[in-house]
Scaffold this active site. Structure first.
Site, PDB file in Angstrom:
ATOM      1  N   ASN A   9       0.876  -1.166   0.000  1.00 53.16           N
ATOM      2  CA  ASN A   9       0.000   0.000   0.000  1.00 53.16           C
ATOM      3  C   ASN A   9       0.913   1.216   0.000  1.00 53.16           C
ATOM      4  OD1 ASN A   9      -1.816   2.028   0.482  1.00 53.16           O
ATOM      5  ND2 ASN A   9      -2.738   1.094   2.278  1.00 53.16           N
ATOM      6  N   ARG A  90      -2.738  -2.098  -3.353  1.00 51.18           N
ATOM      7  CA  ARG A  90      -3.963  -1.342  -3.096  1.00 51.18           C
ATOM      8  C   ARG A  90      -3.953  -0.096  -3.968  1.00 51.18           C
ATOM      9  NH1 ARG A  90      -5.392   2.786   1.387  1.00 51.18           N
ATOM     10  NH2 ARG A  90      -7.657   2.859   1.178  1.00 51.18           N
ATOM     11  N   HIS A 179     -12.671   2.636   0.535  1.00 49.86           N
ATOM     12  CA  HIS A 179     -12.586   1.662   1.632  1.00 49.86           C
ATOM     13  C   HIS A 179     -13.443   0.433   1.303  1.00 49.86           C
ATOM     14  CE1 HIS A 179     -11.837   5.114   4.760  1.00 49.86           C
ATOM     15  NE2 HIS A 179     -10.684   4.642   4.291  1.00 49.86           N
ATOM     16  N   ARG A 240      -9.290  15.086   6.973  1.00 46.85           N
ATOM     17  CA  ARG A 240     -10.195  15.466   5.870  1.00 46.85           C
ATOM     18  C   ARG A 240     -11.528  15.957   6.419  1.00 46.85           C
ATOM     19  NH1 ARG A 240      -9.806   9.955   2.717  1.00 46.85           N
ATOM     20  NH2 ARG A 240      -7.991   9.502   3.978  1.00 46.85           N
ATOM     21  N   GLU A 383      -7.784  -5.368   5.520  1.00 49.08           N
ATOM     22  CA  GLU A 383      -7.783  -5.057   4.092  1.00 49.08           C
ATOM     23  C   GLU A 383      -6.706  -5.854   3.360  1.00 49.08           C
ATOM     24  OE1 GLU A 383      -7.893  -0.833   5.426  1.00 49.08           O
ATOM     25  OE2 GLU A 383      -8.895  -0.504   3.519  1.00 49.08           O
TER      26      GLU A 383
END
Ligand code: AMP
Length: 395
Positions: A9, A90, A179, A240, A383
C-alpha cells in the site's frame, strides 16, 4: 497451500507491506516505511513478537522497498523461499472502468496514470509503488485491487450527484465510494459471526480510522456509502473535512483568494479533527477534553454529530438494519466513540451493552444488549487479507 502474497500500500511518503498466506489468513510479517525522502525516515517490520527497525537513509520508494526486503530477510522471511504467488497493490481509485482485481501490465499503468486527476493524492504514489515493485519482483504477477470495487454497482440514486448531467457524464463524475475492500470484508465477517446468510442481512458498516466512511449494505450489496467522487466526502476524518457545502469552496476561491492547490490541501490535510483541534489521535482528543479543552470538545462533537447523521440516514434508506459494525483504528478501539454514536437510539432498535462495549477484548465481538433488536458488532478489518484473496481470483 495457495502460497504467499505480498500486499503493498504505497502512499506519497509511506509504504505499508504485509506478507501473508491468503488461504489460512496467517500474516508472516508486516511493516511500514514512513517519511520516505526525509532525513527522519523510518522502517519497521513486525514478525511474530519481534519488531525490527531501521532509521534514516530511505531516499525514495525504490529504497523503501529494498529496505522492506532487507527487513523481511532479517526476520527470516526470505521471499525466494516463501512461494510468493502474487504481489497485491492497493489502488485507491479505479475510475469508471477499472474495478475488478486486475493483473498489472504496461497498459494498466498507463490507464492508472491517466486517472491521477481523480485521485491526485493517492493514485500517483500507488503507480510509483507498482512500478518499483515490478522492477524488484519481475517474475511474479502483480495485481491491482481497487478501493472503489465494492461500490461499483451502487444504485444510481446513490451514485449520482444532482448536477448538470452532461457535464457529469463527460467528466465521469459520480459517487465512487472508497474503503470498499474493508466494507466488503467486514460485512462478510459480520454475516459469518452471526451465522446468517449475508443475503438476508441489512448492515451498516462504520469504518472509522484516520480515513472514515460509512456504508449501508442490503443483502451483501452496498446501497449507499459516504465517500464520493473522491475520499473527501462524508464523515469527519483525521485530516479530511468530509461533507462541506460546495459553496464554501467557491467562496474561498472567489473571496478569500485561495487557489485550487490550497483549497485541496486545506480539505485533505488541514481539516477534520486536525483542522478543528490540531489533533487526529482520539486517545489525545479524549485526554484534552477531560482537561477542559474546548477545541477538542467541539471537534469531537462535530465528529459524533456527523456520524449519527449517517447512521440515521442509512436506517431510513434501508428501513431497518440487522447489524451495525464498527471497524478500523477508532471503531475497533474507542468505546466512547461507539457509545456516543449510538446513545439514545433504543427507539430505533439499537441498544449497546455498556459492559461489553467497554471490555478491552480484541477480535470480532458483539457489544449490543441482548434485548437490542439490532446487533452491534466490533470486527477488526483486514484489508491486506482481502487484497491477498482478491489476487488469487485472477492469477
Ligand atoms: P487507522 O487509520 O484505522 O489505522 O486508525 C488510526 C486512528 O485510530 C488513530 O489516529 C487514532 O485516532 C485511532 N486509535 C488507534 N488506537 C486507538 C485507541 N486505543 N483508542 C482510541 N483511538 C485509537
Amino acid at each position: 497451500m495457495s502460497g504467499t502474497v505480498l500486499v503493498l500500500n504505497s502512499g506519497s511518503s509511506s509504504l505499508k507491506y504485509q506478507l501473508l498466506q491468503p488461504d489460512t489468513g496467517v500474516s508472516l510479517a508486516h511493516g511500514i516505511v514512513e517519511r520516505i525522502g526525509e532525513a527522519a525516515s523510518t522502517a519497521t517490520l513486525t514478525s511474530g513478537n519481534e519488531e525490527i527497525r531501521r532509521d534514516g537513509g530511505i531516499a525514495d520508494h525504490e529504497a523503501a522497498l529494498r529496505t522492506a526486503f532487507d527487513l523481511f530477510a532479517e526476520a527470516g522471511q526470505h521471499l525466494d523461499d516463501l512461494g510468493l504467488v502474487a504481489v497485491g497493490h492497493r489502488v485507491v481509485h479505479g475510475g469508471q472502468d477499472l474495478y475488478r482485481p486486475t493483473i498489472v501490465d504496461d497498459a494498466l499503468i498507463v490507464k492508472l496514470t491517466e486517472l491521477a486527476p481523480l485521485a491526485p493524492l493517492h493514485n500517483p504514489p500507488a503507480v510509483l509503488g507498482i512500478e518499483v515493485a515490478r522492477r524488484a519482483l519481475p517474475d511474479v504477477p502483480h495485481v491491482a485491487v481497487f478501493d472503489t470495487a465494492f461500490f461499483h454497482d451502487l444504485p444510481a440514486a446513490s451514485a449520482t450527484y444532482a448536477i448538470d448531467r452532461d457535464l457529469a457524464s463527460r467528466w465521469h463524475i459520480r459517487r465512487y465510494g472508497f474503503h470498499g475492500t474493508s466494507h466488503q470484508y467486514v460485512s462478510q465477517q459480520a454475516a459469518q459471526f452471526l451465522e446468517t446468510p449475508i443475503e438476508s442481512l441489512n448492515q451498516i458498516v462504520l469504518h472509522l480510522g484516520n480515513g472514515a466512511s460509512a456504508s449501508a449494505i442490503a443483502g451483501g450489496r452496498p446501497v449507499d456509502t459516504s465517500m464520493g467522487l473522491t475520499p473527501m466526502e462524508g464523515l469527519v476524518m483525521g485530516t479530511r473535512s468530509g461533507d462541506v457545502d460546495p459553496g464554501v469552496l467557491v467562496y474561498l476561491w472567489r473571496t478569500a483568494g485561495l487557489g485550487v492547490e490550497e483549497i485541496e490541501a486545506m480539505l485533505n490535510r488541514r481539516s477534520g479533527m486536525y483542522g478543528l483541534s490540531g489533533e487526529i489521535d482520539f486517545r489525545v482528543v479524549h485526554q484534552r477534553i477531560e482537561s477542559g479543552d474546548e477545541a477538542a470538545q467541539l471537534a469531537y462533537d462535530v465528529y459524533i454529530h456527523r456520524l449519527r447523521k449517517y447512521i440515521g440516514a442509512y436506517l431510513a434508506i434501508m428501513g431497518h438494519t440487522d447489524v451495525v459494525t464498527f471497524t478500523a483504528g477508532v471503531g475497533e478501539n474507542d468505546a466512547r466513540v461507539r457509545r456516543d454514536a449510538l446513545t439514545a437510539l433504543a427507539p430505533l432498535g439499537i441498544e449497546l451493552d455498556e459492559h461489553l462495549n467497554e471490555s478491552p477484548a480484541r477480535g470480532a465481538r458483539r457489544i449490543s444488549a441482548d434485548k437490542s433488536p439490532t446487533t452491534v458488532l466490533v470486527i477488526p478489518t483486514n484489508e491486506e487479507l482481502a487484497i491477498a484473496r482478491a489476487c488469487l481470483t485472477v492469477i
